[in-house]
Scaffold this active site. Structure first.
Site, mmCIF file in Angstrom:
data_model
loop_
_atom_site.group_PDB
_atom_site.id
_atom_site.type_symbol
_atom_site.label_atom_id
_atom_site.label_comp_id
_atom_site.label_asym_id
_atom_site.label_seq_id
_atom_site.Cartn_x
_atom_site.Cartn_y
_atom_site.Cartn_z
ATOM 1 N N LYS A 173 0.843 -1.198 0.000
ATOM 2 C CA LYS A 173 0.000 0.000 0.000
ATOM 3 C C LYS A 173 0.878 1.248 0.000
ATOM 4 C CE LYS A 173 -1.530 3.083 2.696
ATOM 5 N NZ LYS A 173 -1.711 4.209 1.802
ATOM 6 N N GLY A 226 6.928 5.822 7.956
ATOM 7 C CA GLY A 226 6.017 6.963 7.984
ATOM 8 C C GLY A 226 6.211 7.743 9.266
ATOM 9 N N SER A 227 5.150 8.366 9.717
ATOM 10 C CA SER A 227 5.267 9.258 10.873
ATOM 11 C C SER A 227 5.213 8.475 12.191
ATOM 12 C CB SER A 227 4.135 10.278 10.839
ATOM 13 O OG SER A 227 2.904 9.600 10.973
ATOM 14 N N GLY A 231 3.049 5.198 13.126
ATOM 15 C CA GLY A 231 3.866 4.048 13.543
ATOM 16 C C GLY A 231 3.356 3.433 14.838
ATOM 17 N N CYS A 284 13.540 11.740 6.299
ATOM 18 C CA CYS A 284 13.562 11.439 7.734
ATOM 19 C C CYS A 284 14.986 11.577 8.276
ATOM 20 C CB CYS A 284 12.977 10.077 8.027
ATOM 21 S SG CYS A 284 13.608 8.798 6.966
ATOM 22 N N GLN A 331 1.324 19.686 4.046
ATOM 23 C CA GLN A 331 2.709 19.756 4.523
ATOM 24 C C GLN A 331 3.194 21.207 4.540
ATOM 25 O OE1 GLN A 331 4.728 17.168 5.759
ATOM 26 N NE2 GLN A 331 5.942 18.953 6.334
ATOM 27 N N GLU A 383 9.612 16.851 14.724
ATOM 28 C CA GLU A 383 9.951 16.746 13.307
ATOM 29 C C GLU A 383 9.027 17.644 12.481
ATOM 30 O OE1 GLU A 383 9.277 12.990 11.165
ATOM 31 O OE2 GLU A 383 11.322 13.204 10.428
HETATM 32 P P1 ADP Z 1 3.487 10.774 6.058
HETATM 33 O O1 ADP Z 1 2.206 11.074 5.360
HETATM 34 O O2 ADP Z 1 4.055 11.923 6.783
HETATM 35 O O3 ADP Z 1 4.452 10.010 5.239
HETATM 36 P P2 ADP Z 1 1.965 8.918 7.625
HETATM 37 O O4 ADP Z 1 2.423 8.137 8.797
HETATM 38 O O5 ADP Z 1 0.738 9.723 7.755
HETATM 39 O O6 ADP Z 1 3.196 9.781 7.248
HETATM 40 O O7 ADP Z 1 1.752 7.954 6.385
HETATM 41 C C1 ADP Z 1 2.616 6.894 6.087
HETATM 42 C C2 ADP Z 1 1.815 5.755 5.494
HETATM 43 O O8 ADP Z 1 0.936 5.249 6.502
HETATM 44 C C3 ADP Z 1 0.925 6.168 4.320
HETATM 45 O O9 ADP Z 1 0.939 5.145 3.342
HETATM 46 C C4 ADP Z 1 -0.425 6.281 4.970
HETATM 47 O O10 ADP Z 1 -1.487 6.080 4.063
HETATM 48 C C5 ADP Z 1 -0.380 5.159 5.981
HETATM 49 N N1 ADP Z 1 -1.357 5.265 7.074
HETATM 50 C C6 ADP Z 1 -1.921 6.386 7.593
HETATM 51 N N2 ADP Z 1 -2.806 6.086 8.550
HETATM 52 C C7 ADP Z 1 -2.839 4.731 8.659
HETATM 53 C C8 ADP Z 1 -3.545 3.798 9.483
HETATM 54 N N3 ADP Z 1 -4.440 4.168 10.386
HETATM 55 N N4 ADP Z 1 -3.295 2.491 9.312
HETATM 56 C C9 ADP Z 1 -2.397 2.070 8.407
HETATM 57 N N5 ADP Z 1 -1.709 2.885 7.609
HETATM 58 C C10 ADP Z 1 -1.902 4.210 7.720
#
Ligand code: ADP
Length: 481
Positions: A173, A226-227, A231, A284, A331, A383
């Protein structure tokens, strides 16, 4: 209107009920295309296909997987300009950076093609007479991958390539903002000959597609970048659900770059500007805290400011652009909010931080440099993920090291110095997963481990042969002969 780009599930390109436009951040009137937004049912179909494909795929001879990954690498290299252009158009990093990232993806597939035949085990004598013990590595099964927008092809590559190399099946995904590179990569992988069900792509929202991957009982492992807040959700869902999944999390950073009085000023300035601002600061591993000792502080700030004045912020695809736009409006709002926070906390905005008008409407922000910051300010602790860095003045090396380590994060940590003593001490004592001496905190090789400590990472490292720690599981077998 062309039809939306589709998901890839069970060996077929499949339309989803919904689609969303993929917008160019350099020019919001330019739409790369409409891309499927999958549902929980799409994830279920992909996981079922992956589960069904696993027994045969996991038993293929490694050399068959080698051939497929090598074919993927060759096509990525051959199309690097075109794919780099697509990447820069949807994400906003410069074309040179886009092509560089695509090249990196090719190198990763090439590396893991070779790793397929290097997956060694161990044999040991048992403590019991006549018995032998063997330790072998086996694939995990179905791996869910959730990736961010800032490296639209390299991060997927460094998760997918080892997963396939070691015989796992994948449900991938990508981030909502960058489905184009993900789609192109999956297209290359499936045409290279992976059997149906082994490689699945489900584009869509994190809260829908990502969440279903976390909750699905037949997903054995989740690798996430990701964030920090997402996480944490990944960890809670993956471990608290019906099945306890193996997890690997790469999250944020608040990476320090220490500049000592004895640094080569030209190297320090290039290291800081590259680390803090290239790729629009959206890495990051970006250096967002510049920790500078008193004797060089004023010269360093003056030289960095001069260098920033010379940087061209413009359309990512234009020749001569050094820094592309911020990835999207959300952003950009976050970056502007933090610039305001920095001001209100009492830091001095020494350069930049203004919105810029360019030929087309896009998310253009002049790189921002704060001085007179302290390490307790929010701009030094949280961050930001944009082209914003803060200079923190310190007395000497000891204070610099203490400030560098005083952060909830621990991804990458850098120092500019000509002192062997300080460089050696810093390498040993920086509380980070990666340490750079006279090099930017961002910018890593593909054949050595990538990852951090503390709030930055959780689970085994990514990349290089260390990737096997996550993408395989060990089995211990005893035989009485
Ligand atoms: P950023 O957008 O800053 O990279 P995110 O942590 O928001 O950081 O997103 C990283 C990934 O995690 C993206 O693919 C996002 O769609 C996915 N994501 C966001 N929310 C969820 C969730 N509740 N469960 C699983 N994946 C998620």
């Amino acid at each position: 209107m062309t039809a939306p780009f589709r998901n890839f599930i069970a060996g077929e390109w499949v339309a989803a009920a919904e689609a969303a436009p993929n917008v160019n951040p350099s020019n919001v009137a330019d739409v790369v295309g409409d891309f499927a937004r999958g549902s929980a049912a799409d994830v279920d179909a992909a996981v079922a296909a992956a589960k069904a494909a696993f027994p045969a795929w996991s038993r293929t001879v490694p050399y068959a997987r080698h051939e497929i990954l090598k074919t993927v690498a060759a096509e990525i290299f051959a199309r690097k300009e075109e794919l780099g252009r697509l990447l820069s158009r949807e994400e906003g990093k410069t074309l040179a950076e886009g092509i560089g990232e695509v090249t990196r993806a090719g190198q990763i597939f090439e590396f893991f093609a070779a790793e397929t035949v290097r997956l060694a085990g161990e044999t040991l004598p048992s403590v019991r007479p006549g018995v032998g013990a063997e330790v072998t590595r086996e694939p995990l099964g179905v791996i869910g991958m959730i990736t961010p927008w800032n490296f639209p092809i390299a991060i997927p590559a460094w998760k997918i390539a080892p997963a396939l190399a070691y015989g796992n099946c994948v449900v991938f995904k990508p981030a909502e903002l960058v489905p184009g590179s993900a789609h192109a990569l999956v297209d290359i992988i499936v045409r290279a000959g992976v059997p149906a069900g082994v490689m699945n792509l489900v584009m869509g929202k994190g809260s829908v597609v990502g969440q279903r991957l976390l909750d699905h009982p037949d997903v054995h492992a989740i690798t996430f970048t990701g964030s920090v807040p997402t996480g944490r959700r990944v960890a809670a869902a993956a471990i608290g659900g019906e099945t306890m999944k193996k997890i690997q999390l790469e999250m944020g950073g608040k990476n320090p770059l220490v500049v000592l009085d004895d640094a080569d000023l030209a190297i320090a300035v290039e290291t800081a500007v590259n680390g803090a601002y290239f790729s629009t600061g959206q890495r990051c591993t970006a250096s967002s805290r510049l920790i500078v000792t008193e004797g060089i502080h004023d010269r360093f700030v003056a030289a960095v400011t001069e260098r920033l004045k010379g940087l061209v912020v413009d359309d990512a695809l234009k020749a001569g652009t050094h820094i592309g736009p911020v990835v999207d409006e959300g952003q950009l709002d976050q970056d502007m909010r933090y610039i305001e926070i920095g001001r209100s906390e009492g830091a001095r905005l020494a350069f930049g931080g203004e919105l810029l008008d360019r030929d087309a409407e896009g998310f253009y922000l002049q790189p921002a440099l704060f001085t007179e910051a302290t390490n307790s300010m929010r701009i030094a602790r949280e961050e930001i993920f944009g082209p914003v860095a803060a200079v923190i003045r310190v007395k000497d090396y000891d204070e610099a090291l203490a400030v560098a380590n005083d952060t909830p994060f621990g991804l990458s940590s850098g120092i500019c110095t000509t002192s062997l003593k300080h460089a050696t001490h810093f390498k040993r004592n920086a509380d980070a997963g990666m340490v750079m001496v006279n090099l930017p905190t961002a910018g890593v090789d593909f054949h050595v481990p990538f990852g951090g400590r503390k709030g930055s990472s959780y689970g085994p490292r990514e990349q290089g042969s260390y990737a096997r720690e996550f993408f395989t599981q060990v089995k211990t077998a005893y035989t009485l002969a």
